[in-house]
Design a protein around this motif. Structure first.
Motif, short mmCIF file in Angstrom:
data_model
loop_
_atom_site.label_atom_id
_atom_site.label_comp_id
_atom_site.label_asym_id
_atom_site.label_seq_id
_atom_site.Cartn_x
_atom_site.Cartn_y
_atom_site.Cartn_z
N LYS A 43 0.84 -1.19 0.00
CA LYS A 43 0.00 0.00 0.00
C LYS A 43 0.88 1.25 0.00
N ASN A 44 0.24 2.36 -0.35
CA ASN A 44 0.95 3.64 -0.46
C ASN A 44 2.14 3.54 -1.42
N ALA A 45 1.95 2.79 -2.50
CA ALA A 45 2.97 2.61 -3.54
C ALA A 45 4.25 1.99 -2.99
N MET A 46 4.18 1.27 -1.86
CA MET A 46 5.34 0.60 -1.27
C MET A 46 5.30 -0.89 -1.57
N GLN A 47 6.38 -1.44 -2.09
CA GLN A 47 6.47 -2.87 -2.38
C GLN A 47 7.03 -3.58 -1.15
N ARG A 48 6.15 -4.29 -0.44
CA ARG A 48 6.57 -4.96 0.78
C ARG A 48 6.47 -6.47 0.71
N VAL A 49 5.82 -6.97 -0.33
CA VAL A 49 5.60 -8.41 -0.48
C VAL A 49 6.49 -8.94 -1.61
N PHE A 50 7.19 -10.04 -1.35
CA PHE A 50 8.03 -10.64 -2.39
C PHE A 50 8.21 -12.12 -2.11
N SER A 51 8.72 -12.83 -3.09
CA SER A 51 8.96 -14.27 -2.96
C SER A 51 10.41 -14.52 -2.56
N ALA A 52 10.63 -15.64 -1.89
CA ALA A 52 12.00 -16.03 -1.53
C ALA A 52 12.68 -16.67 -2.74
N GLY A 53 13.95 -16.39 -2.88
CA GLY A 53 14.71 -17.00 -3.96
C GLY A 53 15.24 -18.38 -3.57
N THR A 54 15.60 -19.15 -4.55
CA THR A 54 16.24 -20.44 -4.32
C THR A 54 17.49 -20.52 -5.20
N PHE A 55 18.41 -21.39 -4.82
CA PHE A 55 19.62 -21.57 -5.60
C PHE A 55 19.95 -23.06 -5.68
N THR A 56 20.26 -23.51 -6.89
CA THR A 56 20.84 -24.84 -7.02
C THR A 56 22.35 -24.67 -6.99
N THR A 57 23.02 -25.63 -6.42
CA THR A 57 24.47 -25.52 -6.26
C THR A 57 25.19 -26.56 -7.12
N GLU A 58 26.46 -26.29 -7.35
CA GLU A 58 27.30 -27.19 -8.16
C GLU A 58 27.64 -28.44 -7.34
N LYS A 59 26.98 -29.55 -7.67
CA LYS A 59 27.30 -30.82 -7.02
C LYS A 59 28.42 -31.50 -7.81
N ILE A 60 28.98 -32.51 -7.19
CA ILE A 60 30.23 -33.07 -7.70
C ILE A 60 30.13 -33.57 -9.14
N ARG A 61 29.06 -34.28 -9.48
CA ARG A 61 28.98 -34.84 -10.83
C ARG A 61 28.76 -33.76 -11.88
N SER A 62 27.91 -32.77 -11.56
CA SER A 62 27.65 -31.72 -12.55
C SER A 62 28.88 -30.84 -12.76
N VAL A 63 29.63 -30.56 -11.69
CA VAL A 63 30.80 -29.70 -11.85
C VAL A 63 31.92 -30.45 -12.58
N ILE A 64 32.06 -31.75 -12.35
CA ILE A 64 33.03 -32.54 -13.12
C ILE A 64 32.67 -32.49 -14.61
N PRO A 125 26.82 -21.50 -6.07
CA PRO A 125 25.52 -21.38 -6.75
C PRO A 125 25.64 -21.61 -8.25
N ARG A 126 24.71 -22.39 -8.78
CA ARG A 126 24.72 -22.72 -10.21
C ARG A 126 23.63 -21.96 -10.96
N SER A 127 22.43 -21.95 -10.38
CA SER A 127 21.32 -21.22 -11.02
C SER A 127 20.35 -20.76 -9.95
N ALA A 128 19.60 -19.73 -10.28
CA ALA A 128 18.65 -19.14 -9.33
C ALA A 128 17.22 -19.45 -9.76
N GLY A 129 16.34 -19.50 -8.78
CA GLY A 129 14.93 -19.75 -9.06
C GLY A 129 14.04 -19.07 -8.04
N ILE A 130 12.77 -19.42 -8.09
CA ILE A 130 11.77 -18.84 -7.18
C ILE A 130 11.23 -19.94 -6.30
N HIS A 131 11.22 -19.71 -4.99
CA HIS A 131 10.68 -20.70 -4.05
C HIS A 131 9.21 -20.93 -4.37
#
Length: 202
Positions: A43-64, A125-131
Motif C-alpha cells: 500500500k501507499n505505492a510501497m512494495q513490501r511483499v516478495f517471494s524467496a529465492g532459491t539456488f541450485t548448487t554445483e554438485k560433484i557430478r555436474s561440476v566434473i 551457486p549454479r542457477s537461481a529460481g523462485i521458491h
C-alpha cells in the motif's frame, strides 16, 4: 512481525529461532492468497511483499561434467565415471573412492587438471529460481523509518515477480518472517467433494 527481536530492530545478528509459518491451502487457491497479501500490504505505492529465492548448487557430478567439457575430456568417459560417483559426494568422498577404486584413481590422475579446477567451484551457486511457496512481507517500519523490500534485501525480478537475491533460509536468519503458502491437493479435493454434495444433495 514488528515485535520480533533481531537485525530489523537493531538487536543482535543471531539467526531467528522462528523458521517461518507454514499454512495449508487448497492447491487451486494459492494464487488468491498471494494476491490478497499483495493487496493488503503493498500500500501507499510501497512494495513490501516478495517471494524467496532459491539456488541450485554445483554438485560433484555436474561440476566434473562442466569442467571436463572445458578441458575437452570425452563425454562418454565422464559419464562412465560419474555413474560410479554419488551425486551428493563431497571432495573427500571422491578422494576416498579413488583410494579404494583403481579405475577412479587412474581417471583422476589422467585428468588431474579437471580435478584441480573443480574444488573452488564445488557447492557454489549454479542457477537461481523462485521458491514454490515462500512469501515474505517486510514490516512497514524499521527503526521508525518506513521501508519496502528494496530497503531490507537485494531484490531481483524474475518472471514478473519480485524475488530475494538470498535463499529462504537466509531470510529466516536475518529476522524476517517467511510465510510458506502450501498448496495441498487433498484440500482441493475435499472442497470439490463438499461442493458436489451441496449441488447433488443440498
Amino acid at each position: 512481525m514488528r515485535g520480533r527481536k533481531g537485525v530489523l530492530e537493531g538487536g543482535s545478528c543471531q539467526p531467528s529461532r522462528l523458521r517461518g509459518v507454514d499454512v495449508d491451502f487448497p492447491g487451486n487457491r494459492r494464487d488468491e492468497i498471494k494476491a490478497y497479501l499483495e493487496a493488503r500490504y503493498n500500500k501507499n505505492a510501497m512494495q513490501r511483499v516478495f517471494s524467496a529465492g532459491t539456488f541450485t548448487t554445483e554438485k560433484i557430478r555436474s561440476v566434473i561434467k562442466d569442467v571436463a567439457r572445458v578441458h575437452k575430456v570425452s563425454t562418454g568417459v565422464v559419464e562412465y565415471y560419474n555413474k560410479i560417483i554419488d551425486e551428493g559426494a563431497s571432495w573427500t568422498d571422491v578422494m576416498k573412492l579413488a583410494f579404494e577404486n583403481k579405475k577412479v584413481r587412474d581417471y583422476i590422475q589422467r585428468n588431474y587438471e579437471v580435478f584441480e579446477d573443480i574444488l573452488p567451484l564445488l557447492w557454489q551457486p549454479r542457477s537461481a529460481g523462485i521458491h514454490a511457496s515462500a512469501v515474505i512481507v517486510v514490516p512497514e517500519y524499521i527503526k521508525g523509518q518506513q521501508v519496502e523490500c528494496f530497503d531490507v534485501l537485494p531484490i531481483r525480478k524474475m518472471d514478473g515477480l519480485l524475488v530475494s537475491e538470498i535463499s529462504g533460509n537466509d531470510v529466516d536468519a536475518i529476522g524476517l518472517l517467511k510465510n510458506d503458502i502450501l498448496g495441498i491437493v487433498e484440500l482441493e479435493r475435499i472442497s470439490d467433494i463438499l461442493q458436489l454434495i451441496k449441488e447433488n444433495y443440498g
